[in-house]
Enzyme design. Structure first.
Site, PDB file in Angstrom:
ATOM      1  N   ASN A 208      30.837 -68.142   0.171  1.00 41.58           N
ATOM      2  CA  ASN A 208      32.172 -68.653  -0.103  1.00 41.58           C
ATOM      3  C   ASN A 208      33.184 -67.789   0.638  1.00 41.58           C
ATOM      4  O   ASN A 208      32.815 -66.886   1.371  1.00 41.58           O
ATOM      5  CB  ASN A 208      32.444 -68.687  -1.609  1.00 41.58           C
ATOM      6  N   ASP A 304      22.961 -65.702 -13.939  1.00 36.31           N
ATOM      7  CA  ASP A 304      24.353 -65.659 -14.405  1.00 36.31           C
ATOM      8  C   ASP A 304      24.638 -64.235 -14.863  1.00 36.31           C
ATOM      9  O   ASP A 304      24.340 -63.850 -15.991  1.00 36.31           O
ATOM     10  CB  ASP A 304      24.553 -66.654 -15.544  1.00 36.31           C
ATOM     11  N   LYS A 341      30.350 -67.989 -21.647  1.00 33.76           N
ATOM     12  CA  LYS A 341      29.701 -66.768 -21.163  1.00 33.76           C
ATOM     13  C   LYS A 341      29.622 -65.694 -22.252  1.00 33.76           C
ATOM     14  O   LYS A 341      28.720 -64.862 -22.237  1.00 33.76           O
ATOM     15  CB  LYS A 341      30.474 -66.189 -19.966  1.00 33.76           C
TER      16      LYS A 341
END
Length: 400
Positions: A208, A304, A341
């Site tokens: 990204n 994650d 999260k």
């Protein structure tokens, strides 16, 4: 900041000892008073004369020096400094420190001191990764010893990896942080920064546009407040901060593993833009264009990291801060992310192309916590970092 500060510099026996010549020069430029101690092995790499000339002070080498030992000189040396710095901290010196051995002047000083200690490890990558060294490192951290480096790169032995001693200016910055009586003195904080690169084949990857500038700014702000920072960075274009333990990674899995190895910590700030997916299988050869049409790529989910740390049952940092880079419904999506999260705070920002924030010098964020959403005005990334660092300090010291 270092004017008239007394630094007891213990030089260990490794090829990186040559960097201590520049380190001493940098410290003296800043007004520090350097008292050098050489191990017997260090004298194989640098001479007492060169060290003494740069330090403008006598070099101490022998535990049984009759002149100084008549007044218990090793005890005086160990306690008269503002900071004890070990550079390079070899595997042998780290083992002696962790296990309380004292069979020469350097190790005796380290056992006798009640002064804060900062080490700059340097050794072969396999020695650094060895379970014994990692056990010793964990013991030293638990004993309150601060760390700068080691860095990753090529070594004199021809191998590549973690184990290079931090550069002199990095060590100077760490010394300044260790001598700063800021609100985060004695606190250990892990920060992730930059993008991750997920390989498709040997020449292509998924990534990204993150520059890593915000993560670097946050690390600098926390160091200025006295924190010991472990900076886990993907391949960012922004230069890394000084005065931190820098861990360079490429992929999300490597970043996950580096973060877990860096724990325990008082706080963790996840500013990295981690790729959510990776190629399910990486081609060993460059994928060629063919007449059969476009190649088919299958994806697998990356670990994650924010959720993994937030949901730890043991060793969870007292404060876990995530970032949410969104292009629409910023507050809604970031609030949901915080709940999903399990982190304490989310720093949310709008990175749609019209904002110019992704890769730019400014940021406009909303801090989302259990108390709700707090909008911050658009400002330079350094100012955002200062404000966030102050909020972290308040939270860790009970002011929030």
């Amino acid at each position: 900041m270092l004017q008239d500060k007394r630094i007891l510099l213990i030089v260990g026996g490794g090829i990186a000892a040559y960097k201590c010549l520049d380190l001493i020069r940098r410290l003296r430029e800043r007004g520090a008073l350097v008292t050098p101690v050489l191990t017997k092995a260090a004298e194989e790499f640098v001479t007492p004369l060169s060290i003494s000339a740069l330090a403008e002070n006598a070099v101490h080498r022998d535990l049984f020096d009759l002149t100084t030992e008549a007044e218990m000189g090793h005890i005086q040396l160990s306690r008269s400094a503002d900071l004890v710095v070990v550079a390079p901290a070899t595997a042998d010196l780290m083992a002696k420190m962790a296990n309380g051995l004292a069979n020469d002047l350097a190790s005796t000083l380290l056992l006798a001191t009640d002064t804060p200690v900062l080490i700059a490890p340097a050794m072969n990558v396999r020695m650094w990764d060895h379970p014994a060294t990692q056990r010793n490192l964990a013991t030293l951290r638990a004993d309150g010893v601060s760390l700068v480096g080691p860095n990753e790169g090529g070594m004199a032995c021809g191998e590549f990896g973690a184990g290079r001693m931090a550069e002199p200016l990095e060590i100077v910055a760490a010394i300044e942080a260790a001598l700063t009586d800021g609100p985060l003195k004695g606190r250990r904080i892990v920060i992730t920064s930059g993008p991750t690169h997920e390989p498709i084949d040997p020449v292509r990857y998924i990534a990204n546009r993150s520059s890593g500038a915000q993560g670097t700014a946050i690390a600098n702000a926390l160091v200025r407040l006295g924190a010991e920072v472990v900076f886990v960075s993907g391949p960012a274009s922004a230069p890394p901060p000084l005065g931190v333990t820098l861990v360079k990674v490429e992929t999300a899995q490597q970043m996950h593993d580096a973060v877990m190895q860096a724990l325990p910590a008082d706080a963790a700030v996840f500013a990295a833009a981690v790729a959510d997916w990776r190629a399910a299988s990486q081609s060993a050869q460059k994928i060629k264009k063919t007449r059969e049409g476009l190649p088919t790529l299958s994806f697998a989910e990356n670990p994650d990291i924010l959720a993994a740390v937030s949901q730890l049952t043991e060793g969870r940092p007292g404060l876990v801060v995530g970032f949410a880079a969104e292009t629409d419904n910023v507050i809604e999506h970031a609030t949901a992310k915080r709940a999903r999260k399990g982190c304490d705070w989310i720093v949310a920002n709008d990175v749609s192309p019209a904002t110019g924030i992704m890769g730019g010098t400014e940021n406009a964020v909303t801090l989302i916590s259990a108390d709700g959403a707090e909008d911050w005005p658009r400002m330079g990334k350094d100012l955002v970092a200062d404000r966030l660092a102050e909020r972290i300090a308040d939270a860790l010291t009970g002011k929030d």
